[in-house]
Design an enzyme around this catalytic site. Sequence first.
Site, PDB file in Angstrom:
ATOM      1  N   TYR A  30      12.254   3.361  -2.581  1.00 39.59           N
ATOM      2  CA  TYR A  30      11.906   4.638  -1.953  1.00 39.59           C
ATOM      3  C   TYR A  30      12.781   5.756  -2.511  1.00 39.59           C
ATOM      4  O   TYR A  30      12.310   6.854  -2.793  1.00 39.59           O
ATOM      5  CB  TYR A  30      12.051   4.537  -0.434  1.00 39.59           C
ATOM      6  CG  TYR A  30      11.082   3.552   0.172  1.00 39.59           C
ATOM      7  CD1 TYR A  30       9.750   3.894   0.374  1.00 39.59           C
ATOM      8  CD2 TYR A  30      11.496   2.278   0.528  1.00 39.59           C
ATOM      9  CE1 TYR A  30       8.851   2.985   0.916  1.00 39.59           C
ATOM     10  CE2 TYR A  30      10.608   1.359   1.063  1.00 39.59           C
ATOM     11  CZ  TYR A  30       9.291   1.722   1.259  1.00 39.59           C
ATOM     12  OH  TYR A  30       8.408   0.825   1.786  1.00 39.59           O
TER      13      TYR A  30
ATOM     14  N   ASN B 121      -0.496   5.846   3.064  1.00 43.07           N
ATOM     15  CA  ASN B 121      -1.416   5.782   1.931  1.00 43.07           C
ATOM     16  C   ASN B 121      -2.744   5.172   2.386  1.00 43.07           C
ATOM     17  O   ASN B 121      -2.792   4.028   2.805  1.00 43.07           O
ATOM     18  CB  ASN B 121      -0.797   4.934   0.812  1.00 43.07           C
ATOM     19  CG  ASN B 121      -1.760   4.625  -0.306  1.00 43.07           C
ATOM     20  OD1 ASN B 121      -2.731   5.331  -0.520  1.00 43.07           O
ATOM     21  ND2 ASN B 121      -1.484   3.550  -1.022  1.00 43.07           N
TER      22      ASN B 121
ATOM     23  N   CYS C  51       1.001   1.253  -3.310  1.00 37.57           N
ATOM     24  CA  CYS C  51       2.171   1.384  -2.437  1.00 37.57           C
ATOM     25  C   CYS C  51       2.900   0.047  -2.274  1.00 37.57           C
ATOM     26  O   CYS C  51       4.068   0.028  -1.886  1.00 37.57           O
ATOM     27  CB  CYS C  51       1.774   1.969  -1.090  1.00 37.57           C
ATOM     28  SG  CYS C  51       0.440   1.107  -0.254  1.00 37.57           S
ATOM     29  N   HIS C  52       2.243  -1.045  -2.617  1.00 42.56           N
ATOM     30  CA  HIS C  52       2.889  -2.359  -2.539  1.00 42.56           C
ATOM     31  C   HIS C  52       4.003  -2.502  -3.567  1.00 42.56           C
ATOM     32  O   HIS C  52       4.834  -3.402  -3.446  1.00 42.56           O
ATOM     33  CB  HIS C  52       1.850  -3.487  -2.713  1.00 42.56           C
ATOM     34  CG  HIS C  52       1.139  -3.477  -4.026  1.00 42.56           C
ATOM     35  ND1 HIS C  52       0.027  -2.690  -4.255  1.00 42.56           N
ATOM     36  CD2 HIS C  52       1.385  -4.133  -5.184  1.00 42.56           C
ATOM     37  CE1 HIS C  52      -0.391  -2.881  -5.491  1.00 42.56           C
ATOM     38  NE2 HIS C  52       0.427  -3.758  -6.090  1.00 42.56           N
TER      39      HIS C  52
ATOM     40  N   GLU D 132       0.673  -9.659  -9.799  1.00 42.66           N
ATOM     41  CA  GLU D 132       0.906  -8.763 -10.931  1.00 42.66           C
ATOM     42  C   GLU D 132       1.938  -9.345 -11.894  1.00 42.66           C
ATOM     43  O   GLU D 132       1.769  -9.252 -13.112  1.00 42.66           O
ATOM     44  CB  GLU D 132       1.320  -7.375 -10.438  1.00 42.66           C
ATOM     45  CG  GLU D 132       0.176  -6.654  -9.743  1.00 42.66           C
ATOM     46  CD  GLU D 132       0.529  -5.241  -9.289  1.00 42.66           C
ATOM     47  OE1 GLU D 132       1.657  -4.769  -9.578  1.00 42.66           O
ATOM     48  OE2 GLU D 132      -0.315  -4.617  -8.633  1.00 42.66           O
TER      49      GLU D 132
END
Length: 166
Positions: A102, A125, A133-134, A160
């Site tokens: 953040y 979001n 946002c993950h 990912e």
Amino acid sequence: MPSQKATVYYTELESPIGTLLITGDGDAITGLHMERQASRPAMDEHWRRDDQRFRDAREQLAAYFEGRLHRFELPLAGAGTDFQKTVWKALREIPYGETTTYGQLASRIGNRNASRAVGLANGRNPIGIIVPCHRVIGANGSLTGYAGGIQRKQWLLAHEQAHMGR
């Protein structure tokens, strides 16, 4: 004359993390929500299912879940404040398979002292996964809150990581 409520177009898509609800205004995607997500909107008589309208989104999400797509190219129109939209734009710049904090995201948008405000904007979001946002984690590396649930956040990040080289 009473105001007329706008039509909300939608589709649903089965995914490895559950059924996804995708909403739009006819021109752009306005939301992507997961099952049992607190902010998932309730359907009413102004909602119209239109799978064809979301063909590109459905194809790109399927490719993402197969590990073949690393960046979405879709028209987006998430409703929010100017600050929230700035944060959401910055989220889209976080590379696939990578994470940021953040605080780092706050610095990236030019306000290094706004990490809490960035966290709040991140949590609001409306277009999960597509606006990633993950990929935002706590300063200590922990998987902090996620509207779709920590287990989904963990799954998305692991997914990912497993497909980065493709």
